[in-house]
Design an enzyme around this catalytic site. Structure first.
Site, PDB file in Angstrom:
ATOM      1  N   ASN A  19      14.308 -11.133  61.072  1.00  0.00           N
ATOM      2  CA  ASN A  19      14.029 -10.967  62.502  1.00  0.00           C
ATOM      3  C   ASN A  19      12.929  -9.943  62.789  1.00  0.00           C
ATOM      4  O   ASN A  19      12.198 -10.077  63.776  1.00  0.00           O
ATOM      5  CB  ASN A  19      15.339 -10.546  63.206  1.00  0.00           C
ATOM      6  CG  ASN A  19      15.099  -9.927  64.563  1.00  0.00           C
ATOM      7  OD1 ASN A  19      14.815 -10.633  65.533  1.00  0.00           O
ATOM      8  ND2 ASN A  19      15.172  -8.605  64.650  1.00  0.00           N
ATOM      9  N   TYR A  60      -1.104 -13.042  66.564  1.00  0.00           N
ATOM     10  CA  TYR A  60       0.356 -13.159  66.693  1.00  0.00           C
ATOM     11  C   TYR A  60       0.770 -14.622  66.458  1.00  0.00           C
ATOM     12  O   TYR A  60       1.694 -14.900  65.690  1.00  0.00           O
ATOM     13  CB  TYR A  60       0.839 -12.681  68.065  1.00  0.00           C
ATOM     14  CG  TYR A  60       2.337 -12.811  68.215  1.00  0.00           C
ATOM     15  CD1 TYR A  60       3.189 -11.969  67.515  1.00  0.00           C
ATOM     16  CD2 TYR A  60       2.910 -13.808  69.008  1.00  0.00           C
ATOM     17  CE1 TYR A  60       4.577 -12.106  67.610  1.00  0.00           C
ATOM     18  CE2 TYR A  60       4.280 -13.956  69.114  1.00  0.00           C
ATOM     19  CZ  TYR A  60       5.120 -13.095  68.414  1.00  0.00           C
ATOM     20  OH  TYR A  60       6.494 -13.243  68.494  1.00  0.00           O
ATOM     21  N   ARG A  83      11.872 -12.876  49.228  1.00  0.00           N
ATOM     22  CA  ARG A  83      11.661 -12.934  47.764  1.00  0.00           C
ATOM     23  C   ARG A  83      12.763 -12.186  47.018  1.00  0.00           C
ATOM     24  O   ARG A  83      13.107 -12.530  45.884  1.00  0.00           O
ATOM     25  CB  ARG A  83      10.277 -12.340  47.427  1.00  0.00           C
ATOM     26  CG  ARG A  83       9.946 -12.297  45.951  1.00  0.00           C
ATOM     27  CD  ARG A  83       9.808 -13.688  45.355  1.00  0.00           C
ATOM     28  NE  ARG A  83       9.563 -13.647  43.923  1.00  0.00           N
ATOM     29  CZ  ARG A  83      10.514 -13.570  42.986  1.00  0.00           C
ATOM     30  NH1 ARG A  83      11.788 -13.521  43.349  1.00  0.00           N
ATOM     31  NH2 ARG A  83      10.201 -13.551  41.711  1.00  0.00           N
ATOM     32  N   ASP A 101      11.423  -0.274  56.163  1.00  0.00           N
ATOM     33  CA  ASP A 101      10.191  -0.766  56.785  1.00  0.00           C
ATOM     34  C   ASP A 101       9.793  -1.999  55.978  1.00  0.00           C
ATOM     35  O   ASP A 101       9.399  -1.876  54.816  1.00  0.00           O
ATOM     36  CB  ASP A 101       9.110   0.321  56.721  1.00  0.00           C
ATOM     37  CG  ASP A 101       7.818  -0.108  57.430  1.00  0.00           C
ATOM     38  OD1 ASP A 101       7.596  -1.328  57.577  1.00  0.00           O
ATOM     39  OD2 ASP A 101       7.055   0.778  57.816  1.00  0.00           O
ATOM     40  N   LYS A 151       3.197 -16.460  63.525  1.00  0.00           N
ATOM     41  CA  LYS A 151       4.379 -17.289  63.783  1.00  0.00           C
ATOM     42  C   LYS A 151       4.159 -18.736  63.295  1.00  0.00           C
ATOM     43  O   LYS A 151       5.128 -19.406  62.923  1.00  0.00           O
ATOM     44  CB  LYS A 151       4.761 -17.218  65.270  1.00  0.00           C
ATOM     45  CG  LYS A 151       5.272 -15.834  65.687  1.00  0.00           C
ATOM     46  CD  LYS A 151       6.530 -15.417  64.908  1.00  0.00           C
ATOM     47  CE  LYS A 151       7.096 -14.083  65.341  1.00  0.00           C
ATOM     48  NZ  LYS A 151       8.332 -13.712  64.644  1.00  0.00           N
ATOM     49  N   VAL A 171      11.657 -13.869  75.868  1.00  0.00           N
ATOM     50  CA  VAL A 171      12.938 -13.148  75.788  1.00  0.00           C
ATOM     51  C   VAL A 171      12.668 -11.715  76.236  1.00  0.00           C
ATOM     52  O   VAL A 171      11.785 -11.058  75.681  1.00  0.00           O
ATOM     53  CB  VAL A 171      13.464 -13.088  74.332  1.00  0.00           C
ATOM     54  CG1 VAL A 171      14.906 -12.592  74.312  1.00  0.00           C
ATOM     55  CG2 VAL A 171      13.320 -14.420  73.608  1.00  0.00           C
ATOM     56  N   ILE A 185      20.438  -8.312  58.226  1.00  0.00           N
ATOM     57  CA  ILE A 185      19.558  -8.495  59.386  1.00  0.00           C
ATOM     58  C   ILE A 185      18.428  -7.470  59.336  1.00  0.00           C
ATOM     59  O   ILE A 185      18.684  -6.265  59.208  1.00  0.00           O
ATOM     60  CB  ILE A 185      20.335  -8.325  60.719  1.00  0.00           C
ATOM     61  CG1 ILE A 185      21.522  -9.286  60.783  1.00  0.00           C
ATOM     62  CG2 ILE A 185      19.405  -8.540  61.919  1.00  0.00           C
ATOM     63  CD1 ILE A 185      22.463  -9.056  61.972  1.00  0.00           C
TER      64      ILE A 185
END
Ligand code: NDP
Ligand code: 8X3
Length: 257
Positions: free
Chosen positions: A91, A157, A125, A64, A161, A190, A11
């Site tokens: 994420n 932004y 990748r 990072d 996405k 959220v 994650i």
């Protein structure tokens, strides 16, 4: 429900918000976790808590996703027992500022593009080829409703996405003969640190975003991620769009006074 016990789940951005909630959701199911983010102290605390609460193995390390070399070296040198990754949750991401594009600070564009698009690509990748070789694996990207409709002052932004949306679809096609699942979870509002980061630490302004309605929680999103990951192996969930009940689109959000 297909068991993910002992599966290795990687994650990104697991120190906060949706990524952290995913870590807890997967740990509850007995998965083994590779948790990455920049704030290693927080990650270590989460890792300890997960080991204590759920008795699962956790490997936490500082990453990072914008740093291509760090991604390549870090993933190449994962300890042997962590090298075979079953599920990747891409994420890590952020919005920076809400500003008319023609007046916006290009630094914020770089940060969003480098994290949300390039970071996701670098990590994918490094991990997708080993999944393709084994003909087994699942890549779950966290997109957004901002990847389906553009809204004012959020051009870059939204563009990042929309890119995640395109990458998810294209990747699924590229991996079609490799038995790999590729999914996108695309939430509306959220309540996490997202708006606080977007508004450069202006907590009052961030609070206003979620005023007058019940926003989604990070746990709601983790639940959708887990749902995708626990379908039988022949089932690929391509995309889940989820919004608060009070939200129909980026533009239609009902707030009670
Ligand atoms: P948070 O700000 O609560 O969490 C963001 C996480 O991403 C943190 O763990 C942070 O960790 C990590 N992160 C940020 N930049 C980097 C980086 N360069 N390298 C590695 N990790 C990084 O936000 P959310 O949980 O809400 O956001 C998670 C994802 O969900 C993002 O992709 C966001 O775009 C998406 N999303 C959020 C929505 C919302 O309304 N909240 C709606 C739709 C999508 P650290 O700082 O320790 O590196
Ligand atoms: C974050 C949700 O629609 O506020 O992706 O940009 S939105």
């Amino acid at each position: 429900m297909y068991s993910i016990k002992n599966k290795v789940v990687f994650i990104t951005g697991a120190s906060e918000g949706i990524g952290k909630a995913c870590a807890y959701a997967f740990a509850e199911q007995g998965a083994r976790l590779i948790l990455s983010a920049r704030r290693i102290n927080i990650l270590n605390e989460i890792a300890d808590d997960l080991r204590k609460k759920h008795g699962v193995k956790v490997y936490a390390y500082k990453l990072d996703v914008r740093n291509r070399e760090e991604v390549e070296v870090g993933i190449t040198h994962l300890p042997d027992e962590w090298k075979k990754i079953d599920i990747l949750v891409n994420n890590a991401g952020l919005g920076r500022g809400l500003e008319k594009m023609y007046l916006d600070n290009p630094d914020s564009w770089e940060e969003m593009i480098d994290t949300n698009i390039k970071g996701l690509l670098y990590v994918t990748r490094m991990i997708a080829p080993q999944m393709a070789e084994r003909k087994e694996g699942h890549i779950i990207n966290i997109g957004s409703i901002a990847g389906h409709e553009a809204y004012p002052k959020g051009g870059v932004y939204c563009a990042t996405k929309f890119a995640v949306n395109a990458i998810t679809k294209s990747l699924k096609m590229d991996l079609i003969d490799k038995n790999i699942r590729v999914s996108s979870i695309d939430p509306g509002a959220v309540e996490t640190e997202f708006s606080n980061i977007r508004f450069y630490g202006d907590k009052e302004r961030a609070k206003q975003v979620y005023k007058g309605f019940k926003p989604l929680t990070a746990e709601d999103i983790a639940d959708a991620v887990l749902y995708c990951a626990t379908r039988p192996p022949h089932v690929n969930i391509g995309e889940i769009i989820l919004t608060p009940t009070a939200q129909a689109s980026a533009f239609v959000l009902h707030r009670e006074e």
